[in-house]
Design an enzyme around this catalytic site. Structure first.
Site, short mmCIF file in Angstrom:
data_model
loop_
_atom_site.label_atom_id
_atom_site.label_comp_id
_atom_site.label_asym_id
_atom_site.label_seq_id
_atom_site.Cartn_x
_atom_site.Cartn_y
_atom_site.Cartn_z
N HIS A 1 0.36 4.54 -2.51
CA HIS A 1 0.32 6.09 -1.75
C HIS A 1 1.53 6.87 -2.17
CE1 HIS A 1 -3.07 5.57 1.57
NE2 HIS A 1 -3.13 4.87 0.59
N GLY B 1 4.17 11.75 -7.63
CA GLY B 1 4.90 10.68 -8.41
C GLY B 1 5.53 9.63 -7.20
N HIS C 1 -6.34 -5.60 -2.64
CA HIS C 1 -7.03 -5.66 -1.20
C HIS C 1 -7.41 -7.30 -1.20
CE1 HIS C 1 -8.47 -1.29 -1.33
NE2 HIS C 1 -7.29 -1.37 -1.08
N THR C 2 -6.61 -8.14 -2.00
CA THR C 2 -6.72 -9.54 -1.77
C THR C 2 -5.79 -9.83 -0.32
OG1 THR C 2 -6.46 -11.83 -2.50
CG2 THR C 2 -4.79 -9.99 -3.35
N ARG D 1 0.80 -1.21 -0.16
CA ARG D 1 -0.12 0.08 0.05
C ARG D 1 0.88 1.16 0.07
NH1 ARG D 1 -3.45 2.29 4.69
NH2 ARG D 1 -4.93 3.48 3.59
N SER E 1 8.10 10.52 -1.31
CA SER E 1 7.67 11.61 -0.56
C SER E 1 7.08 11.38 0.62
CB SER E 1 6.87 12.61 -1.43
OG SER E 1 5.86 12.19 -2.12
N ASP F 1 -10.09 -9.58 2.94
CA ASP F 1 -10.14 -10.75 1.97
C ASP F 1 -10.24 -11.87 3.19
OD1 ASP F 1 -10.45 -13.10 0.29
OD2 ASP F 1 -8.59 -12.44 -0.70
N ASP G 1 8.28 9.23 -5.58
CA ASP G 1 9.81 9.72 -5.27
C ASP G 1 9.88 9.69 -3.88
OD1 ASP G 1 7.53 11.53 -4.17
OD2 ASP G 1 8.38 13.33 -4.95
N ASN H 1 -2.68 8.66 5.22
CA ASN H 1 -1.55 7.71 5.77
C ASN H 1 -1.40 7.46 7.04
OD1 ASN H 1 -0.58 8.03 3.24
ND2 ASN H 1 0.57 10.05 3.61
N VAL I 1 0.85 10.57 -5.06
CA VAL I 1 1.53 12.05 -4.72
C VAL I 1 2.70 12.27 -4.82
CG1 VAL I 1 1.10 13.46 -2.78
CG2 VAL I 1 0.04 11.15 -2.56
#
Ligand code: HEM
Ligand SMILES: *[C@@H]1O[C@H](CO)[C@@H](O)[C@H](O)[C@H]1NC(C)=O
Ligand SMILES: *[C@@H]1O[C@H](CO)[C@@H](O)[C@H](O)[C@H]1NC(C)=O
Ligand SMILES: *[C@@H]1O[C@H](CO)[C@@H](O)[C@H](O)[C@H]1NC(C)=O
Ligand SMILES: *[C@@H]1O[C@H](CO)[C@@H](O)[C@H](O)[C@H]1NC(C)=O
Ligand SMILES: *[C@@H]1O[C@H](CO)[C@@H](O)[C@H](O)[C@H]1NC(C)=O
Ligand SMILES: *[C@@H]1O[C@H](CO)[C@@H](O)[C@H](O)[C@H]1NC(C)=O
Ligand SMILES: CC(=O)N[C@H]1CO[C@H](CO)[C@@H](O)[C@@H]1O
Length: 336
Positions: free
Chosen positions: A72, A78, A200-201, A68, A82, A254, A80, A102, A76
């Site tokens: 994320h 790219g 999301h599995t 995940r 961040s 799941d 990178d 976050n 945001v």
């Protein structure tokens, strides 16, 4: 004659400047490459892989968190890194980490440990952004999903801004149209949306991400989302998310195979047991619904192949390469 050759020289110089400029632009926008660190840090990818393979089996839940994190990060500014920057008290600005989406991202310490191993091998060479991408891929492998070769050469960004996370990361209450828009903003299409949601599995969610479906649907207290299987909803209310304000209980997204990267997420969607409105929304468009059906008719290997392609596409979102950005020394801070 001399005028003529002079003119030629000027003309030649003109083109030289143009070509040099194009070259410079090109090098700062260079593409990602397979095995980018082959010469500069040949062991980098193995160090990452070994660490993931050694440590995730002891803490399987972190695998999902790390997958995940890559999503994320990429959505945001790219891919990178961040997302890794800490808010510093001096600047007063809140970085992405502090933003609502976050607050449930985990695994920062894991990335820091990988980074320190890689730094010990080749200081200042491997970006935190590439580490996130490689760790995400290796986490998918460890949970039983596909291996694919991750192109590298990302550089780390200098800016991280909490409000940009809110503006770019889709929320679990999003409908189909909003999901499509947010993905399209990142160059991802409906096929990517269906495939990447397949992550999301694995993993868990906090009740707060979906309790409005159980208790307050459409802002009407006592209302339940009719698109959620009523038996499943009753079960969640009785055993997991017992009040509307529960912010701590976690639920397997799941159930039964939340540590295994497989197709069961899509089966749940058709049973109206997707946990978030954003999961359920994938069955509300005929385009995405037929794509889900196609995936379920295919093999696990077919899904893996397609999923890996979408992950690679996501991993290229607005990457910084060449001379833009920097290679951070510590992933939580920009170099001073
Ligand atoms: C389509 C829009 C998406 C929405 C609205 C969404 C939303 C969420 C939310 C709310 C959670 C639960 C967090 C928590 O409560 O702890 C979650 C978990 C997760 N998401 Fe997504 N997500 C989306 C797409 C993706 C994508 C593209 C990926 C990766 C490719 C991904 C991977 C994960 C994983 C692995 C988890 C489990 C995290 C854990 O166990 O800590 N999601 N997502
Ligand atoms: C960065 O912030 C996180 C919490 O957001 C904290 O756990 C971590 O220790 C910080 N990292 C450093 C190196 O200060
Ligand atoms: C914090 O804000 C300042 C001023 O806008 C900016 O120069 C700096 O890059 C920001 N820091 C981070 C980590 O984004
Ligand atoms: C963060 O982004 C928001 C929205 O784009 C902007 O208004 C704000 O000035 C930014 N904050 C910093 C510190 O740059
Ligand atoms: C989806 O959500 C957006 C934003 O809340 C809203 O403007 C739009 O009307 C919704 N679309 C549908 C089809 O419900
Ligand atoms: C129910 O939903 C509405 C609209 O989103 C919100 O304003 C309200 O605070 C929610 N109620 C509770 C108890 O969470
Ligand atoms: C949930 O929170 C709302 C507002 O924060 C409060 O009015 C309500 O009493 C709480 N409900 C429960 C069941 O704790
Ligand atoms: C990992 C991290 O930085 N989490 C933060 C998310 O935001 C909340 C509230 O802003 C902070 O308390 C967490 O520390």
């Amino acid at each position: 004659m001399s005028f003529q050759s002079n003119k030629m020289d000027t003309f030649g110089y003109f083109w030289l400047v143009i070509l040099a400029t194009l070259g410079a632009i090109n090098s700062s926008r260079a593409d990602l490459q397979l095995n980018f660190y082959a010469k500069t840090c040949p062991k980098a990818e193995t160090i990452v892989q070994d660490y993931v393979h050694e440590h995730i089996p002891n803490a399987p839940s972190v695998a999902a968190a790390l997958i995940r994190m890559h999503f994320h990060d990429c959505f945001v500014r790219g891919c990178d890194a961040s997302i890794l920057l800490n808010s510093t008290s001096s600047s007063g600005n809140q970085t992405e980490k502090a933003a609502t989406p976050n607050q449930t991202v985990r695994g920062f310490n894991f990335i820091d440990r990988v980074k320190s191993l890689v730094e010990a091998e080749c200081p200042g060479v491997v970006s935190c952004a590439d580490i996130i991408a490689l760790v995400a891929r290796d986490s998918i492998v460890v949970t039983g999903g596909p291996f694919w070769r991750v192109p590298t050469g990302r550089r780390d960004g200098l800016i991280s801004n909490a409000s940009e996370a809110l503006a770019n990361i889709p929320a679990p209450f999003f409908n189909f149209t909003s999901l499509q828009t947010f993905f399209a903003n990142k160059g991802l299409d409906l096929k990517d949306l269906v495939l990447l949601s397949g992550a999301h599995t694995v993993g868990i969610a906090h009740c707060s991400a979906f309790s409005s479906r159980l208790y307050n649907f459409s802002g009407i207290l006592g209302n339940q989302d009719p698109s959620l299987d009523s038996e499943y909803a009753a079960n969640l209310k009785a055993k997991k998310c017992k009040t509307i304000n529960d912010t701590t209980t976690i639920v397997e997204m799941d159930p039964g195979s939340f540590r295994t990267f497989d197709l069961s997420y899509y089966r749940l969607l058709l049973k109206r047991r997707g946990l978030f409105q954003s999961d359920a929304a994938l069955t509300t468009s005929s385009t995405t619904l037929s794509y889900i059906n196609e995936l379920l008719q295919g093999s696990r290997q077919d899904f893996y192949k397609e999923f890996a392609l979408s992950m690679e596409k996501m991993g290229r979102i607005d990457v910084k390469t060449g001379s833009s950005g920097e290679i951070r020394k510590h992933c939580a801070f920009v170099n001073s």
